[in-house]
Design a protein around this motif. Structure first.
Motif, PDB file in Angstrom:
ATOM      1  N   UNK A 133     -27.393  47.440  -4.715  1.00 17.98           N
ATOM      2  CA  UNK A 133     -27.966  46.518  -5.695  1.00 17.98           C
ATOM      3  C   UNK A 133     -29.360  46.107  -5.248  1.00 17.98           C
ATOM      4  N   UNK A 134     -30.345  46.957  -5.493  1.00 19.29           N
ATOM      5  CA  UNK A 134     -31.692  46.617  -5.039  1.00 19.29           C
ATOM      6  C   UNK A 134     -32.261  45.418  -5.799  1.00 19.29           C
ATOM      7  N   UNK A 135     -33.148  44.686  -5.146  1.00 15.64           N
ATOM      8  CA  UNK A 135     -33.832  43.567  -5.801  1.00 15.64           C
ATOM      9  C   UNK A 135     -35.332  43.795  -5.658  1.00 15.64           C
ATOM     10  N   UNK A 136     -36.068  43.318  -6.627  1.00 16.27           N
ATOM     11  CA  UNK A 136     -37.524  43.411  -6.544  1.00 16.27           C
ATOM     12  C   UNK A 136     -38.054  42.159  -5.847  1.00 16.27           C
ATOM     13  N   UNK A 137     -39.313  42.187  -5.482  1.00 15.25           N
ATOM     14  CA  UNK A 137     -39.905  41.000  -4.874  1.00 15.25           C
ATOM     15  C   UNK A 137     -40.065  39.880  -5.901  1.00 15.25           C
ATOM     16  N   UNK A 138     -40.175  40.267  -7.141  1.00 14.49           N
ATOM     17  CA  UNK A 138     -40.198  39.271  -8.204  1.00 14.49           C
ATOM     18  C   UNK A 138     -38.839  38.542  -8.277  1.00 14.49           C
ATOM     19  N   UNK A 139     -37.769  39.297  -8.130  1.00 14.60           N
ATOM     20  CA  UNK A 139     -36.426  38.693  -8.074  1.00 14.60           C
ATOM     21  C   UNK A 139     -36.348  37.711  -6.900  1.00 14.60           C
ATOM     22  N   UNK A 140     -36.884  38.144  -5.769  1.00 10.46           N
ATOM     23  CA  UNK A 140     -36.815  37.318  -4.563  1.00 10.46           C
ATOM     24  C   UNK A 140     -37.532  35.983  -4.782  1.00 10.46           C
ATOM     25  N   UNK A 141     -38.684  36.043  -5.425  1.00 11.72           N
ATOM     26  CA  UNK A 141     -39.427  34.806  -5.697  1.00 11.72           C
ATOM     27  C   UNK A 141     -38.636  33.900  -6.649  1.00 11.72           C
ATOM     28  N   UNK A 142     -38.029  34.501  -7.652  1.00 12.75           N
ATOM     29  CA  UNK A 142     -37.199  33.710  -8.579  1.00 12.75           C
ATOM     30  C   UNK A 142     -36.076  33.008  -7.826  1.00 12.75           C
ATOM     31  N   UNK A 143     -35.471  33.738  -6.902  1.00 11.04           N
ATOM     32  CA  UNK A 143     -34.363  33.202  -6.118  1.00 11.04           C
ATOM     33  C   UNK A 143     -34.823  32.018  -5.249  1.00 11.04           C
TER      34      UNK A 143
END
Lengths: 377, 262
Positions: A273-283
């Motif tokens: 389940x890869x995540x983008x860096x944009x996802x990481x910032x949202x998190x």
């Protein structure tokens, strides 16, 4: 009651569906609140919130500055041992991986501390694999007796222990413990943990409860991002923090959001389940909006560019100059790594990067003499 | 304006400032200098007591500035007393800002442990400045054990919410025989001015200055607000009325009424 009793009331799939069903109106409502509920948090980590990332980042930035000021605290991990009896399929230290195993002797620990102290670190995180006979609780205590001569604050990231063992380690100067659930998905947990004591989902999940009962100063929780759906994992991590905050009011909490890095060795592991860096910032922003005072920590698993980009928007703690090999500071080598370092800048380079963002890098935010256990009788 | 006296020390500035949360030690030093403050508090957990070249302490070698070490981070009286002893030994000051907050979320002070620590520290010869909730009874008890002042909060630390404890602060100010320093929660110069108008002896500001876009000018703004508020207090504010009143006094007419012997 522990967090285990609470999490049993939730079904993974129902929770996941609720997160994915969140609407823009839900996100807007969540953003308008001072104290978001768990339902609001679900909206903030939902796909619908992606469109509002800018608003989330601004709010997260403002809350973080008000609470933590314009500072970022720095720490460094010290790997004491990589011997491990667990078989976790995502980890380079797993017992089936044929790597050279090492456990530092007292002399080697001194050498590591001296090498680290070329930079002004005062916060250190001790790491071992799970091997109760070699890296025993007594070994940890003996190591701390050496290490506390060099550093003001000692944290631990090792296997889950019993309440009395934590109390004993606090007497040797322990301040904080980080223990990540890896995945909160109870059904899927056994897929990743094939052998060893770590197979016990419940014992691991209840570790923060035991830590708080032992009176530890700070407890870090989190999940390994990439194993399961990151949004659902985030929900259960957030729920964990909220549960702990309401139950153990004396303890400080920390959340990490390690994303799986490939490791080298037989078999290897690539996250499903890869995540983008944009996802990481949202998190990161979602965690900050949920809790104004929780510590948010980002390690060198992330690239320099990523760490520098997300730094202002909620992060309060960063590692710098990390080596994940036992003995790696005094004797640098590429072998024995637990995972591949992604930000290989020196501590000074990280320090300067934090400065360049307009923040004060803080080497020291604790004095060991403030811990009751360290007060001479 | 009257000089403020705490223990044996005279202060011409009634603005005390904190040193945390700044974007750099240089910025902190500039803001402290601009504030005109003569008493700055520094967290013991942030400084290296055994390092004469500690970055924060070096930047606080400013003319007219006295250091007030604080015990932020301790959870009980025992830890607070030991931290104060360490500070006295290393920094050569017997002044201590006593902060005991076992709750890491809102950093609200523990009244029981604070009182215990205060009593012990006073006996050991410390000038104790305790950070406490706006609790009038606790303030009297602290005064009884000999603290040099009381430092009730306006709102939770770092919250910038202003004088949420206004009504209790009024009681504390009215009853206190030691200086009252409003310590936490002040987020804007207008809040500081309000505290001073109410008769607080001083205010302590950190977050509102450190986290402002321009900390130096914000420090100046607080300096002016504190002076304005104090001046207003000493000049005695005109009473507030619900209805409008004419600005030309009616006294001559009222005098006439008296003569009529109604």
């Amino acid at each position: 009651m522990t967090y285990y009793d609470l999490i049993l009331k939730y079904d993974w799939e129902t929770t996941r569906r609720a997160i994915y069903a969140a609407t823009e109106a839900d996100v807007e409502r969540a953003l308008s609140k001072d104290r978001p509920s768990m339902e609001d948090f679900a909206a903030l980590v939902s796909p619908a919130a992606d469109k509002y990332l800018n608003e989330m980042a601004v709010k997260s930035y403002q809350i973080t500055r008000r609470r933590f000021g314009n500072t970022i605290q720095l720490y460094i991990p010290l790997y004491l041992a990589n011997i491990c009896q667990n078989h976790c399929i995502y980890c380079g230290f797993n017992c089936t991986n044929k790597i050279h195993r090492a456990i530092l002797t007292p002399d080697e620990i001194h050498a590591e501390c001296q090498a680290i102290k070329k930079d002004p670190f005062e916060h250190i995180l001790l790491v071992t694999g799970e091997a109760p006979r070699s890296s025993s609780v007594q070994y940890m205590a003996d190591s701390m007796d050496i290490i506390k001569n060099y550093f003001q604050q000692i944290s631990l990231e090792v296997q889950p222990l019993d309440t009395d063992e934590y109390r004993m380690l606090m007497d040797h100067g322990l301040h904080s413990v980080y223990v990540y659930q890896e995945t909160y998905n109870r059904e899927r947990y056994p897929v990743y943990h094939l052998r060893g004591k770590k197979m016990d989902y419940r014992y691991r999940l209840e570790t923060p409860d035991r830590l708080c009962e032992a009176g530890i100063y700070k407890v870090g929780v989190g999940n390994l991002i990439g194993l399961e759906d990151w949004r659902t994992e985030a929900f259960f991590t957030a729920l964990h923090v909220r549960y702990l905050e309401n139950r153990y009011w004396r303890t400080k909490y920390s959340i990490a959001f390690p994303r799986l890095r490939p490791y080298y060795g037989e078999g290897g592991f690539n996250p499903e389940h890869p995540t983008t860096e944009r996802n990481l910032l949202q998190l990161i922003c979602a965690y900050r909006l949920l809790s104004e005072d929780v510590e948010l920590s980002i390690s060198t698993r992330e690239s320099a560019a990523c760490r520098d980009t997300v730094m202002p928007f909620g992060v309060t703690v960063m590692s710098a100059g990390s080596k994940t090999t036992p003995g790696g500071y005094a004797h640098p080598t590429d072998e024995l790594e637990q995972w591949a370092i992604n930000d290989s800048r020196t501590p000074t380079e990280v320090y300067n990067a934090v400065k360049a963002k307009g923040f004060e890098p803080v080497w020291k935010d604790w004095s060991a003499f403030m811990q009751e256990a360290n007060i001479p009788a | 304006m009257k000089e403020l006296v705490i223990a044996d020390k005279k202060f011409s500035s009634r603005l005390f400032v904190g040193t945390g949360k700044f974007s750099s030690s240089e910025m902190m030093a500039k803001a402290v200098a601009a504030s005109g403050s003569e008493l700055v508090t520094v967290a013991l957990k942030r400084v290296e007591l055994d390092n004469p070249q500690d970055d924060m302490l070096e930047h606080l070698h400013l003319p007219g500035v006295n250091l007030l070490p604080n015990t932020s981070g301790v959870r009980n009286a025992k830890e607070a007393v030991f931290a104060a002893q360490m500070a006295r030994e290393a920094l050569g000051t017997n002044w201590i800002k006593l902060e005991v907050h076992p709750d890491p979320r809102y950093l609200l002070p523990d009244p029981i442990e604070t009182l215990k620590a205060a009593e012990e520290l006073v006996k050991e010869g410390f000038i104790v400045m305790p950070y406490i909730n706006a609790d009038p009874v606790l303030c009297k008890k602290l005064e009884d054990v000999g603290t040099a002042c009381v430092m009730p909060l306006g709102a939770p630390i770092g919250s910038n919410r202003g004088l949420k404890t206004r009504d209790l602060l009024r009681i504390i100010i009215e009853q206190s025989n030691v200086p009252v320093v409003v310590d936490a929660g002040i987020g804007a110069p207008s809040h500081a001015a309000e505290a001073m108008e109410m008769g607080a002896d001083a205010v302590l500001i950190n977050t509102a200055i450190a986290v402002a876009k321009d900390p130096v000018n914000m420090a100046v703004a607080f300096k002016m607000a504190v002076e304005a508020g104090r001046m207003a207090f000493e000049a005695q504010l005109a009473p507030q009325n619900l209805s409008a009143s004419a600005t030309s006094p009616l006294n001559p007419f009222l005098e006439g009424i008296k003569d009529l012997q109604l």
